[in-house]
Design a protein around this motif. Structure first.
Motif, mmCIF file in Angstrom:
data_model
loop_
_atom_site.group_PDB
_atom_site.id
_atom_site.type_symbol
_atom_site.label_atom_id
_atom_site.label_comp_id
_atom_site.label_asym_id
_atom_site.label_seq_id
_atom_site.Cartn_x
_atom_site.Cartn_y
_atom_site.Cartn_z
ATOM 1 N N HIS A 1 -17.710 -54.957 -37.061
ATOM 2 C CA HIS A 1 -16.922 -54.362 -35.975
ATOM 3 C C HIS A 1 -17.907 -54.018 -34.871
ATOM 4 N N THR A 2 -17.740 -54.674 -33.730
ATOM 5 C CA THR A 2 -18.607 -54.461 -32.573
ATOM 6 C C THR A 2 -20.081 -54.398 -32.995
ATOM 7 N N SER A 3 -20.531 -55.452 -33.628
ATOM 8 C CA SER A 3 -21.911 -55.676 -34.061
ATOM 9 C C SER A 3 -22.355 -54.837 -35.249
ATOM 10 N N GLU A 4 -21.525 -53.957 -35.761
ATOM 11 C CA GLU A 4 -21.899 -53.103 -36.883
ATOM 12 C C GLU A 4 -21.301 -53.640 -38.182
ATOM 13 N N GLN A 5 -22.176 -53.895 -39.157
ATOM 14 C CA GLN A 5 -21.694 -54.353 -40.457
ATOM 15 C C GLN A 5 -20.878 -53.249 -41.103
ATOM 16 N N GLN A 6 -19.759 -53.615 -41.696
ATOM 17 C CA GLN A 6 -18.845 -52.652 -42.298
ATOM 18 C C GLN A 6 -19.155 -52.447 -43.783
ATOM 19 N N PRO A 7 -18.766 -51.281 -44.342
ATOM 20 C CA PRO A 7 -19.152 -50.938 -45.716
ATOM 21 C C PRO A 7 -18.407 -51.693 -46.825
ATOM 22 N N VAL A 8 -17.237 -52.254 -46.527
ATOM 23 C CA VAL A 8 -16.482 -52.952 -47.567
ATOM 24 C C VAL A 8 -16.704 -54.460 -47.420
ATOM 25 N N CYS A 9 -17.092 -55.100 -48.522
ATOM 26 C CA CYS A 9 -17.226 -56.561 -48.522
ATOM 27 C C CYS A 9 -16.348 -57.133 -49.624
ATOM 28 N N LEU A 10 -16.143 -58.411 -49.574
ATOM 29 C CA LEU A 10 -15.306 -59.105 -50.557
ATOM 30 C C LEU A 10 -16.211 -60.050 -51.335
ATOM 31 N N THR A 11 -16.142 -59.991 -52.674
ATOM 32 C CA THR A 11 -16.971 -60.849 -53.517
ATOM 33 C C THR A 11 -16.093 -61.836 -54.293
ATOM 34 N N ASN A 12 -16.757 -62.735 -54.993
ATOM 35 C CA ASN A 12 -16.081 -63.706 -55.845
ATOM 36 C C ASN A 12 -15.154 -64.624 -55.040
ATOM 37 N N ILE A 13 -15.557 -64.937 -53.794
ATOM 38 C CA ILE A 13 -14.700 -65.767 -52.954
ATOM 39 C C ILE A 13 -14.736 -67.218 -53.421
ATOM 40 N N PRO A 14 -13.658 -67.961 -53.202
ATOM 41 C CA PRO A 14 -13.632 -69.378 -53.577
ATOM 42 C C PRO A 14 -14.698 -70.174 -52.829
ATOM 43 N N SER A 15 -15.059 -71.314 -53.374
ATOM 44 C CA SER A 15 -16.129 -72.115 -52.780
ATOM 45 C C SER A 15 -15.700 -72.877 -51.524
ATOM 46 N N ILE A 16 -14.408 -73.004 -51.280
ATOM 47 C CA ILE A 16 -13.914 -73.656 -50.067
ATOM 48 C C ILE A 16 -12.859 -72.748 -49.449
ATOM 49 N N LEU A 17 -13.038 -72.424 -48.159
ATOM 50 C CA LEU A 17 -12.096 -71.548 -47.455
ATOM 51 C C LEU A 17 -11.840 -72.062 -46.045
ATOM 52 N N LYS A 18 -10.696 -71.711 -45.513
ATOM 53 C CA LYS A 18 -10.407 -71.914 -44.098
ATOM 54 C C LYS A 18 -10.250 -70.522 -43.491
ATOM 55 N N VAL A 19 -10.572 -70.373 -42.208
ATOM 56 C CA VAL A 19 -10.489 -69.070 -41.554
ATOM 57 C C VAL A 19 -9.412 -69.097 -40.482
ATOM 58 N N GLY A 20 -8.922 -67.915 -40.141
ATOM 59 C CA GLY A 20 -7.899 -67.850 -39.112
ATOM 60 C C GLY A 20 -7.588 -66.428 -38.707
ATOM 61 N N ILE A 21 -6.577 -66.286 -37.866
ATOM 62 C CA ILE A 21 -6.137 -64.979 -37.416
ATOM 63 C C ILE A 21 -4.636 -64.858 -37.614
#
Length: 138
Positions: free
Chosen positions: A83-103
């Motif tokens: 958020h505005t150049s600041e890394q946020q404290p919550v991350c997501l792990t165990n993500i799939p090896s192929i992803l698409k991004v969007g809004i």
């Protein structure tokens, strides 16, 4: 190029109808929002990370003209949020090896978004700065 400079130049700027930024497995079928099933996730404007109908709060909320971003680490299978150049404290792990991004956004006239995807040579995120972990559940 550092994240701050990159996002200042071409980042995703939140406008009023922006509800979330997210990622999904290739099999994800568009629904109203990312995160409402096991094949997708999102970083909601209220700051929560939503995946498989479960949310984890702790990241900063965003509103109009804020710059938000996410870094997908496909080696350690994590997504880090900014958020505005600041890394946020919550991350997501165990993500799939192929992803698409969007809004996800609500309709509005004359609204524009910039979505930029970079392939980084070196990670920007520091795992220590995101101690709250939410695991992607399949």
């Amino acid at each position: 190029m550092d994240y701050e400079k990159m996002m200042r130049n071409v980042g995703l700027v939140a406008m009023d109808p922006l509800e979330a930024i997210g990622a999904a497995e290739p099999s994800h079928i568009n629904t109203n929002y990312f995160g409402d099933n096991k094949t997708s996730m999102d970083y909601n404007r209220d700051g929560s990370i939503f995946q498989n109908c479960s949310s984890t709060g702790g990241n900063k909320s965003y509103s109009t003209n804020d710059i938000v971003g996410m870094e997908l680490d496909m080696i350690s299978h994590r997504i880090f949020f900014f958020h505005t150049s600041e890394q946020q404290p919550v991350c997501l792990t165990n993500i799939p090896s192929i992803l698409k991004v969007g809004i996800c956004y609500s309709s509005a006239n004359d609204t524009q978004f910039n979505v930029v995807v970079y392939r980084l040579k070196k990670l920007i995120a520091d795992p220590v700065k995101s101690p709250t972990i939410k695991a992607w559940t399949s």
